[in-house]
Design a protein around this motif. Sequence first.
Motif, short mmCIF file in Angstrom:
data_model
loop_
_atom_site.label_atom_id
_atom_site.label_comp_id
_atom_site.label_asym_id
_atom_site.label_seq_id
_atom_site.Cartn_x
_atom_site.Cartn_y
_atom_site.Cartn_z
N ASP A 79 -30.62 -114.79 44.97
CA ASP A 79 -29.78 -115.90 44.54
C ASP A 79 -30.51 -117.21 44.86
O ASP A 79 -31.64 -117.19 45.35
N VAL A 80 -29.86 -118.35 44.59
CA VAL A 80 -30.52 -119.65 44.80
C VAL A 80 -30.96 -119.81 46.25
O VAL A 80 -32.09 -120.25 46.52
N ASP A 81 -30.09 -119.44 47.20
CA ASP A 81 -30.44 -119.60 48.62
C ASP A 81 -31.61 -118.71 49.01
O ASP A 81 -32.54 -119.17 49.67
N ALA A 82 -31.59 -117.45 48.60
CA ALA A 82 -32.68 -116.53 48.94
C ALA A 82 -33.99 -116.97 48.29
O ALA A 82 -35.05 -116.91 48.92
N LEU A 83 -33.91 -117.43 47.06
CA LEU A 83 -35.10 -117.91 46.35
C LEU A 83 -35.67 -119.14 47.05
O LEU A 83 -36.87 -119.21 47.33
N SER A 84 -34.81 -120.10 47.37
CA SER A 84 -35.26 -121.33 48.05
C SER A 84 -35.88 -121.02 49.39
O SER A 84 -36.99 -121.49 49.70
N GLU A 85 -35.19 -120.23 50.21
CA GLU A 85 -35.70 -119.88 51.54
C GLU A 85 -37.00 -119.09 51.44
O GLU A 85 -37.93 -119.33 52.21
N GLY A 86 -37.06 -118.16 50.51
CA GLY A 86 -38.27 -117.37 50.34
C GLY A 86 -39.47 -118.22 49.98
O GLY A 86 -40.56 -118.04 50.53
N ILE A 87 -39.27 -119.17 49.08
CA ILE A 87 -40.37 -120.05 48.67
C ILE A 87 -40.78 -120.98 49.81
O ILE A 87 -41.97 -121.15 50.09
N ILE A 88 -39.80 -121.56 50.50
CA ILE A 88 -40.11 -122.43 51.64
C ILE A 88 -40.91 -121.66 52.69
O ILE A 88 -41.93 -122.16 53.20
N ASN A 89 -40.48 -120.44 53.00
CA ASN A 89 -41.20 -119.63 54.00
C ASN A 89 -42.62 -119.32 53.55
O ASN A 89 -43.55 -119.38 54.36
N GLU A 90 -42.80 -118.98 52.28
CA GLU A 90 -44.14 -118.67 51.78
C GLU A 90 -45.06 -119.89 51.86
O GLU A 90 -46.22 -119.77 52.25
N ILE A 91 -44.53 -121.06 51.50
CA ILE A 91 -45.35 -122.28 51.55
C ILE A 91 -45.70 -122.63 52.99
O ILE A 91 -46.85 -122.98 53.28
N LYS A 92 -44.74 -122.49 53.90
CA LYS A 92 -45.02 -122.79 55.32
C LYS A 92 -46.08 -121.84 55.87
O LYS A 92 -46.99 -122.27 56.58
N GLN A 93 -45.98 -120.55 55.56
CA GLN A 93 -46.97 -119.57 56.02
C GLN A 93 -48.34 -119.88 55.42
O GLN A 93 -49.36 -119.78 56.13
N TYR A 94 -48.37 -120.24 54.16
CA TYR A 94 -49.63 -120.59 53.50
C TYR A 94 -50.28 -121.79 54.19
O TYR A 94 -51.47 -121.76 54.50
N LYS A 95 -49.48 -122.83 54.44
CA LYS A 95 -50.02 -124.05 55.07
C LYS A 95 -50.48 -123.77 56.50
O LYS A 95 -51.49 -124.30 56.93
N LYS A 96 -49.74 -122.92 57.20
CA LYS A 96 -50.09 -122.57 58.58
C LYS A 96 -51.43 -121.81 58.59
O LYS A 96 -52.29 -122.06 59.44
N ALA A 97 -51.60 -120.89 57.66
CA ALA A 97 -52.84 -120.11 57.58
C ALA A 97 -54.04 -120.97 57.21
O ALA A 97 -55.17 -120.70 57.62
N LYS A 98 -53.81 -122.02 56.42
CA LYS A 98 -54.89 -122.90 55.96
C LYS A 98 -55.24 -123.96 57.00
O LYS A 98 -56.27 -124.61 56.88
N ALA A 99 -54.33 -124.18 57.98
CA ALA A 99 -54.54 -125.25 58.98
C ALA A 99 -55.64 -124.91 59.96
O ALA A 99 -56.03 -123.81 60.18
#
Length: 198
Positions: free
Chosen positions: A178-198
């Motif tokens: 749903d909208v909440d799961a999609l939003s949270e999933g994308i936010i989490n993926e972007i945060k993990q990506y940025k953390k790995a690239k830092a």
Amino acid sequence: MIRKRNGILKVDYYDINTSSTAVKQGPSAGKAAIGGPFNLVDHNGKPVTENDFKGKWTLIYFGFTHCPDICPDELQKLAAAIDKIKAKAGFEIVPVFISVDPERDTVEQVREYVKEFHPKLIGLTGDPDEVKKAARAYRVYYMKTEEEGSDYLVDHSIIMYLMDPNMEFLKFFGKNNDVDALSEGIINEIKQYKKAKA
């Protein structure tokens, strides 16, 4: 080790206590082979390739403008999610709709369609062969069904693809989000990506 002695098989059992404790790294499965080059046309008639989205987070959905219910539902969810992500985490996501019905989905048809969902939604269509190449690159299934004259439906995969700023596949989200799961999933993926690239 298995040995034969006097017609009888003898098995030497592996002693786990005397084995090496080093863990051997096996081959990595790597990234999923999803995404790739495409040459399409946007809803303003401008030629577009995957390179036009580099440097941006992109959420891609394949569908068709004559879809009676699933595509509109999914695009409404996509639109609500990108607004929620922007408000909650400040991440800008470029929403992209790629038609799998290029015979009916002209530039004008796609332009009228995408403006119903979100002002930033980019609609793409193109030559049937180019659409087929894009769908194949993203592992999207689609097929015409119930053909009666010019009225038909297109059965297709119902998946949103999150692409990183290099236009490399990061994660897919199915219809069950749903909208909440999609939003949270994308936010989490972007945060993990940025953390790995830092």
